[in-house]
Design a protein around this motif. Structure first.
Motif, PDB file in Angstrom:
ATOM      1  N   ILE A 364      32.885  28.018  33.735  1.00 34.74           N
ATOM      2  CA  ILE A 364      32.939  29.327  32.972  1.00 34.74           C
ATOM      3  C   ILE A 364      32.522  30.276  34.145  1.00 34.74           C
ATOM      4  O   ILE A 364      31.783  30.210  35.139  1.00 34.74           O
ATOM      5  N   ASP A 365      33.516  31.278  34.059  1.00 33.20           N
ATOM      6  CA  ASP A 365      33.502  32.231  35.261  1.00 33.20           C
ATOM      7  C   ASP A 365      32.217  32.871  35.445  1.00 33.20           C
ATOM      8  O   ASP A 365      31.325  33.063  34.641  1.00 33.20           O
ATOM      9  N   TRP A 366      31.697  33.098  36.877  1.00 29.53           N
ATOM     10  CA  TRP A 366      30.449  33.388  37.188  1.00 29.53           C
ATOM     11  C   TRP A 366      30.336  34.812  36.874  1.00 29.53           C
ATOM     12  O   TRP A 366      29.016  35.288  36.527  1.00 29.53           O
ATOM     13  N   ARG A 367      31.204  35.551  36.404  1.00 27.50           N
ATOM     14  CA  ARG A 367      31.016  36.853  35.994  1.00 27.50           C
ATOM     15  C   ARG A 367      30.488  36.993  34.665  1.00 27.50           C
ATOM     16  O   ARG A 367      29.502  37.855  34.312  1.00 27.50           O
ATOM     17  N   ARG A 368      30.402  35.854  33.902  1.00 26.58           N
ATOM     18  CA  ARG A 368      29.777  35.899  32.468  1.00 26.58           C
ATOM     19  C   ARG A 368      28.297  35.599  32.713  1.00 26.58           C
ATOM     20  O   ARG A 368      27.614  36.123  32.119  1.00 26.58           O
ATOM     21  N   GLY A 369      28.011  34.721  33.615  1.00 19.38           N
ATOM     22  CA  GLY A 369      26.447  34.553  33.771  1.00 19.38           C
ATOM     23  C   GLY A 369      25.912  35.701  34.515  1.00 19.38           C
ATOM     24  O   GLY A 369      24.668  36.110  34.126  1.00 19.38           O
ATOM     25  N   GLU A 370      26.426  36.279  35.472  1.00 22.56           N
ATOM     26  CA  GLU A 370      26.096  37.525  36.197  1.00 22.56           C
ATOM     27  C   GLU A 370      25.745  38.406  34.966  1.00 22.56           C
ATOM     28  O   GLU A 370      24.674  39.309  35.012  1.00 22.56           O
ATOM     29  N   GLN A 371      26.681  38.868  34.083  1.00 20.61           N
ATOM     30  CA  GLN A 371      26.600  39.857  33.176  1.00 20.61           C
ATOM     31  C   GLN A 371      25.334  39.578  32.167  1.00 20.61           C
ATOM     32  O   GLN A 371      24.521  40.381  31.758  1.00 20.61           O
ATOM     33  N   TRP A 372      25.184  38.160  31.933  1.00 20.78           N
ATOM     34  CA  TRP A 372      24.108  38.083  30.947  1.00 20.78           C
ATOM     35  C   TRP A 372      22.541  38.021  31.795  1.00 20.78           C
ATOM     36  O   TRP A 372      21.742  38.478  31.351  1.00 20.78           O
ATOM     37  N   PHE A 373      22.548  37.608  32.997  1.00 24.58           N
ATOM     38  CA  PHE A 373      21.244  37.865  33.853  1.00 24.58           C
ATOM     39  C   PHE A 373      21.153  39.357  34.087  1.00 24.58           C
ATOM     40  O   PHE A 373      19.944  39.906  34.050  1.00 24.58           O
ATOM     41  N   TRP A 374      22.210  40.204  34.135  1.00 22.55           N
ATOM     42  CA  TRP A 374      21.980  41.536  34.222  1.00 22.55           C
ATOM     43  C   TRP A 374      21.298  42.112  32.925  1.00 22.55           C
ATOM     44  O   TRP A 374      20.422  43.142  33.223  1.00 22.55           O
ATOM     45  N   ASP A 375      21.571  41.592  31.883  1.00 22.49           N
ATOM     46  CA  ASP A 375      21.055  42.369  30.451  1.00 22.49           C
ATOM     47  C   ASP A 375      19.659  41.541  30.215  1.00 22.49           C
ATOM     48  O   ASP A 375      18.889  42.178  29.541  1.00 22.49           O
ATOM     49  N   THR A 376      19.406  40.433  30.773  1.00 22.98           N
ATOM     50  CA  THR A 376      18.096  39.475  30.525  1.00 22.98           C
ATOM     51  C   THR A 376      16.973  39.618  31.636  1.00 22.98           C
ATOM     52  O   THR A 376      15.963  39.325  31.166  1.00 22.98           O
ATOM     53  N   LEU A 377      17.643  39.843  32.741  1.00 25.04           N
ATOM     54  CA  LEU A 377      16.505  39.827  33.716  1.00 25.04           C
ATOM     55  C   LEU A 377      15.694  41.173  34.030  1.00 25.04           C
ATOM     56  O   LEU A 377      16.275  42.070  33.972  1.00 25.04           O
ATOM     57  N   VAL A 378      14.392  41.272  34.063  1.00 24.91           N
ATOM     58  CA  VAL A 378      13.688  42.542  34.658  1.00 24.91           C
ATOM     59  C   VAL A 378      13.980  42.873  35.780  1.00 24.91           C
ATOM     60  O   VAL A 378      13.725  44.055  36.416  1.00 24.91           O
ATOM     61  N   ASP A 379      14.237  41.901  36.746  1.00 28.64           N
ATOM     62  CA  ASP A 379      14.593  42.399  38.145  1.00 28.64           C
ATOM     63  C   ASP A 379      15.937  42.160  38.443  1.00 28.64           C
ATOM     64  O   ASP A 379      16.366  42.369  39.798  1.00 28.64           O
ATOM     65  N   ALA A 380      16.998  42.442  37.672  1.00 30.83           N
ATOM     66  CA  ALA A 380      18.500  42.434  37.952  1.00 30.83           C
ATOM     67  C   ALA A 380      18.709  43.632  38.813  1.00 30.83           C
ATOM     68  O   ALA A 380      18.260  44.986  38.403  1.00 30.83           O
ATOM     69  N   ASP A 381      19.335  43.597  39.904  1.00 29.12           N
ATOM     70  CA  ASP A 381      19.497  44.711  40.579  1.00 29.12           C
ATOM     71  C   ASP A 381      21.071  44.466  41.134  1.00 29.12           C
ATOM     72  O   ASP A 381      21.729  43.502  41.181  1.00 29.12           O
ATOM     73  N   PRO A 382      21.564  45.543  41.478  1.00 29.82           N
ATOM     74  CA  PRO A 382      23.038  45.753  41.713  1.00 29.82           C
ATOM     75  C   PRO A 382      23.223  44.937  43.007  1.00 29.82           C
ATOM     76  O   PRO A 382      24.568  44.401  43.191  1.00 29.82           O
ATOM     77  N   ALA A 383      22.599  44.396  43.809  1.00 24.78           N
ATOM     78  CA  ALA A 383      22.859  43.536  45.028  1.00 24.78           C
ATOM     79  C   ALA A 383      22.714  42.166  44.378  1.00 24.78           C
ATOM     80  O   ALA A 383      23.408  41.404  44.759  1.00 24.78           O
ATOM     81  N   SER A 384      21.315  41.619  44.413  1.00 26.98           N
ATOM     82  CA  SER A 384      20.834  40.454  44.521  1.00 26.98           C
ATOM     83  C   SER A 384      21.540  39.591  43.175  1.00 26.98           C
ATOM     84  O   SER A 384      21.729  38.439  43.647  1.00 26.98           O
TER      85      SER A 384
END
Length: 461
Positions: A364-384
């Motif tokens: 599954i395309d990494w972008r799907r996982g990145e978006q899920w983490f963006w929505d569920t992580l309290v520490d999601a930042d635009p770089a890491s």
């Protein structure tokens, strides 16, 4: 309005603290009344709005910052809208004499900042920005040939060869407040950052206390209790061995300069290896932001262009949902995904495992996982967040070798040998209620390697 009443605006962004805040220090030093503002910008082109868990953190961090500013004699005004016209209107409304902020490093954010700075200076305002969230500015660390680094180890070696990062600044003793009335700003609740219908944040409230005071307490505890064994224990998810500073750093409740100098001051012969390893993790964060500076679209585009040839198969939504909900039948993966949903975070070792499973075992395309983490992580930042997803997927800077497919069963045996972590988050593990694995790890590993062969072939062509 008299010149004495003209305020110096401090525009807070990802720097929600009063100590070691160069913009706040600069405003206080002008002698003008200080007007502290935060703008929730969800409309400027290219600026990525925070995800759900991050919005919860942001609400409480702003609340904490306002309390800290009030103790210094000022307060935080909340604004909402695209930053460029919102700040311009504020300058006009208050006849501001100066504006200060700390830098951001995404391309869209830099564009907004540059326009506001130019406009303010055209109006005769002092407009200054400061380095506050990175130890080393991205344009200062270069290879011998003058190009950005694409590999972490020489990058961090070059950083360590630089002069020591500046010492953190103390918080102002007192601020001269600008009189704020109802014409300036809205209530914090009006930002609608908290989940209400339903309120799914019980686990976040149980796990975290946002704010500068909590950040400093966490740093002090970590350096006193855990840094000595950090190198040995940091990969073991079943024990509390990590610093838990990532959301505090993401929202700027704690500066990397404070972390750096507190760690070096606490370094001793007994904890030297742990302290060096911990600082190298701070270096990895720096590397992510330096990469964002030169690859601004890395949340949506492969850093390594040859990876565009990767043959992602058609998405099966049920497979993605099983991963998101921790129902894959792979214990370590399910434990990590449930920890994420409950607490807004996940142990770093397990983050790598679940990302590898999604991109390589499920293809599954990494972008799907990145978006899920963006929505569920309290520490999601635009770089890491995108940087680490691309690292695991193989498309990023200094990426993991394409043939490195984390085996989640071997990872569980090595790093959670007694099952403490898995049982905490997957209590039905080893019972009849636990589902069978949704994929065969061996077969899917071979399929992933075959897909990577397509990338290699395209690169040779």
């Amino acid at each position: 309005m008299t010149s004495e009443a003209r305020p110096a605006i401090v525009w807070f962004r990802d720097d929600l603290r009063v100590a070691d805040n160069p913009a706040l220090t600069a405003a206080a030093s002008t002698g003008m009344p200080v007007l502290c503002v935060y703008v929730l910008d969800e409309e400027s082109p290219g600026v990525r709005p925070p995800g759900g868990a991050a919005r919860w953190w942001l609400h409480h961090s702003l609340e904490s910052l306002d309390g800290d500013l009030r103790r210094l004699g000022a307060r935080l005004s909340i604004l909402r809208g695209p930053a460029e016209p919102t700040i311009a209107d504020l300058i006009d409304q208050t006849d501001a004499g100066a504006i200060f902020w700390n830098r951001r490093y995404g391309e869209a954010e830099r564009t907004v900042d540059e326009r506001i700075k130019a406009s303010a200076r055209d109006r005769g305002l002092e407009a200054s920005s400061f380095g506050a969230s990175l130890l080393f500015e991205p344009w200062t660390i270069r290879t011998g040939s003058g190009t950005p680094f694409s590999v972490y180890t020489p990058f961090w070696r070059a950083c360590l060869a630089e002069p020591e990062p500046r010492k953190p600044l103390p918080a102002p003793e007192k601020l001269r407040p600008y009189p704020v009335d109802d014409r300036i700003g809205i209530g914090l609740d009006d930002l609608d950052l908290l989940p209400r219908h339903p309120d799914w944040a019980a686990g976040l409230r149980e796990a975290w206390t946002p704010g500068e005071a909590s950040a400093l307490d966490a740093l002090t505890r970590f350096l006193a209790d855990d840094v000595a064994d950090y190198r040995r224990d940091r990969d073991t998810p079943g024990i509390a061995a990590t610093s838990r500073l990532s959301p505090h750093l993401r929202w700027g409740e704690l500066s990397p300069f404070t972390v750096w100098h507190a760690t070096t001051a606490a370094r001793s012969a007994a904890n030297a290896e742990g302290a060096a390893t911990f600082l190298s993790e701070l270096g990895w964060r720096e590397f992510a932001y330096h990469t964002l500076f030169r690859s601004p679209a890395m949340a949506t585009e492969n850093i390594r262009g040859e990876f565009d040839a990767f043959p992602w198969p058609r998405l099966h939504p049920a497979a993605l949902r099983a991963w998101q909900q921790g129902r894959t039948g792979i214990p370590l993966v399910d434990a990590g995904m449930r920890e994420l949903w409950r607490t807004g975070t996940m142990h770093n070792r397990v983050r790598m495992v679940v990302a590898s499973f999604l991109t390589k075992n499920q293809l599954i395309d990494w972008r799907r996982g990145e978006q899920w983490f963006w929505d569920t992580l309290v520490d999601a930042d635009p770089a890491s967040n995108p940087f680490n997803w691309q690292w695991v997927a193989g498309s990023g800077a200094d990426a993991a070798p394409y043939f490195r497919v984390f085996n989640p069963e071997l990872q569980r045996t090595k790093f959670d040998p007694h099952g403490d972590y898995v049982r905490r988050w997957v209590p039905e593990w080893d019972t009849a209620d636990y589902p069978e694995p949704i994929v065969d790890l061996g077969e899917t590993r071979r399929a992933a390697l075959a897909a990577y062969d397509v990338v290699k072939a395209a690169q040779r062509a």
